[in-house]
Design a protein around this motif. Structure first.
Motif, PDB file in Angstrom:
ATOM      1  N   GLU A 106       0.816  -1.218   0.000  1.00 40.62           N
ATOM      2  CA  GLU A 106       0.000   0.000   0.000  1.00 40.62           C
ATOM      3  C   GLU A 106       0.850   1.268   0.000  1.00 40.62           C
ATOM      4  OE1 GLU A 106      -2.042   3.465   1.021  1.00 40.62           O
ATOM      5  OE2 GLU A 106      -0.614   2.508   2.390  1.00 40.62           O
ATOM      6  N   ALA A 118       2.018   1.798  -3.480  1.00 42.22           N
ATOM      7  CA  ALA A 118       0.945   2.225  -4.377  1.00 42.22           C
ATOM      8  C   ALA A 118       0.597   3.695  -4.194  1.00 42.22           C
ATOM      9  CB  ALA A 118      -0.295   1.354  -4.153  1.00 42.22           C
ATOM     10  N   SER A 119       0.539   4.161  -2.962  1.00 39.54           N
ATOM     11  CA  SER A 119       0.212   5.569  -2.720  1.00 39.54           C
ATOM     12  C   SER A 119       1.381   6.475  -3.088  1.00 39.54           C
ATOM     13  CB  SER A 119      -0.189   5.778  -1.256  1.00 39.54           C
ATOM     14  OG  SER A 119       0.847   5.384  -0.376  1.00 39.54           O
ATOM     15  N   HIS A 128      -1.348  -5.793  -2.039  1.00 40.46           N
ATOM     16  CA  HIS A 128      -2.160  -4.716  -1.478  1.00 40.46           C
ATOM     17  C   HIS A 128      -2.047  -3.460  -2.353  1.00 40.46           C
ATOM     18  CE1 HIS A 128      -4.808  -3.838   1.958  1.00 40.46           C
ATOM     19  NE2 HIS A 128      -4.588  -2.589   1.614  1.00 40.46           N
ATOM     20  N   ASP A 129      -3.171  -3.124  -2.967  1.00 37.18           N
ATOM     21  CA  ASP A 129      -3.327  -1.935  -3.809  1.00 37.18           C
ATOM     22  C   ASP A 129      -2.475  -1.958  -5.075  1.00 37.18           C
ATOM     23  OD1 ASP A 129      -5.245  -1.010  -2.125  1.00 37.18           O
ATOM     24  OD2 ASP A 129      -4.062   0.621  -1.272  1.00 37.18           O
ATOM     25  N   ASP A 180      -2.122  -2.525  -8.996  1.00 35.33           N
ATOM     26  CA  ASP A 180      -3.115  -2.404 -10.059  1.00 35.33           C
ATOM     27  C   ASP A 180      -2.425  -2.301 -11.418  1.00 35.33           C
ATOM     28  OD1 ASP A 180      -2.186   0.266 -10.327  1.00 35.33           O
ATOM     29  OD2 ASP A 180      -3.786   1.061  -9.065  1.00 35.33           O
ATOM     30  N   ALA A 211      -8.515  -4.266  -6.897  1.00 37.42           N
ATOM     31  CA  ALA A 211      -8.324  -3.544  -8.158  1.00 37.42           C
ATOM     32  C   ALA A 211      -8.681  -4.413  -9.352  1.00 37.42           C
ATOM     33  CB  ALA A 211      -6.881  -3.051  -8.275  1.00 37.42           C
TER      34      ALA A 211
END
Length: 238
Positions: free
Chosen positions: A155, A158-159, A190-191, A193, A215
């Motif tokens: 995560e 991803a952020s 996790h997250d 995509d 996703a």
């Protein structure tokens, strides 16, 4: 090649919202495999808000690729692992009141507890993976407790990818390199995509497996499940 394990929790969430058996979780798992997925992941929680105990038992008999069951290692989870004997058990630190996984294990603080749990799971012939943050101490702790693999919690990657993808990738490259030095297999999830997956794969070429659910299922609403799985597989190609 990095394997794609499709997390089908969201299929169960959709089914449970209406009751009945539409969409059919078991058939979806079979279709994911038919469309090219190399694994199926589920996270059965005690409140059964998505995947149920019965789902897991049904999937046991139909999954022909790698079956990955993740969850907090309480008595119920351990009972499931012993009965099903999936290809992999992924240990996550979140309790029953957590909406979704939001941090990795502190493998140093919980060394004794995790060592005992992993020892039991490995005695059943099941590969173990421990969910960790990209922290070298946590990676080293995972090796010390006897895990076969780690799953990097992605995560933060991803952020951060949307701001500066090189900066976001740095800790994961370092953690992956340390895991390889220690002989640990490497998963991630996790997250992830269609936008950020290829960059991670390019920077960590020895990634064994990614587990993607939310996703991928969202993308499938627009592109269709078969096409979406193929799109994700292309992002993982060397």
């Amino acid at each position: 090649m990095t394997k794609l394990s499709v997390n089908i929790n969201k299929i169960a969430t959709l089914r449970n919202a209406r009751g009945g058996n539409n969409p059919n979780v078991i058939q979806t798992a079979k279709d994911c495999e038919r469309f090219g997925a190399q694994g199926i992941t589920v996270h059965p929680r005690p409140d059964e808000r998505h995947i149920t105990y019965q789902d897991v038992m049904g999937l046991k008999d139909v999954v022909t690729t790698e079956f990955n069951i993740e969850g907090y290692p309480d008595d119920r989870f351990m009972e499931i692992i012993e009965k099903v004997k999936p290809a992999q058990a992924t240990l996550v630190p979140d309790g029953p009141d957590v909406l979704t996984s939001n941090a990795g294990w502190d493998t140093v603080t919980h060394e004794s507890k995790l060592t005992a749990i992993i020892g039991r799971i490995k005695s059943w012939g099941v590969r173990t993976s421990v969910f960790v943050d990209p922290d070298l101490k946590m990676v080293e702790g995972a090796a010390k407790i006897g895990a076969d693999r780690i799953e990097l919690y992605t995560e933060p990657y991803a952020s951060g990818f949307l701001k500066n993808k090189e900066v976001a990738t740095g800790p994961y490259v370092a953690a992956a390199a340390r895991a390889r030095e220690l002989g640990l297999g490497l998963n991630a999830g996790h997250d992830l995509d269609l936008h950020n997956l290829k960059h991670l794969k390019q920077n960590i070429p020895h990634l064994d497996e990614v587990s993607i659910g939310h996703a991928l299922i969202c993308d499938a609403l627009y592109y269709g499940l078969e096409n979406t799985i193929q799109m994700y597989l292309r992002k993982l190609q060397d």
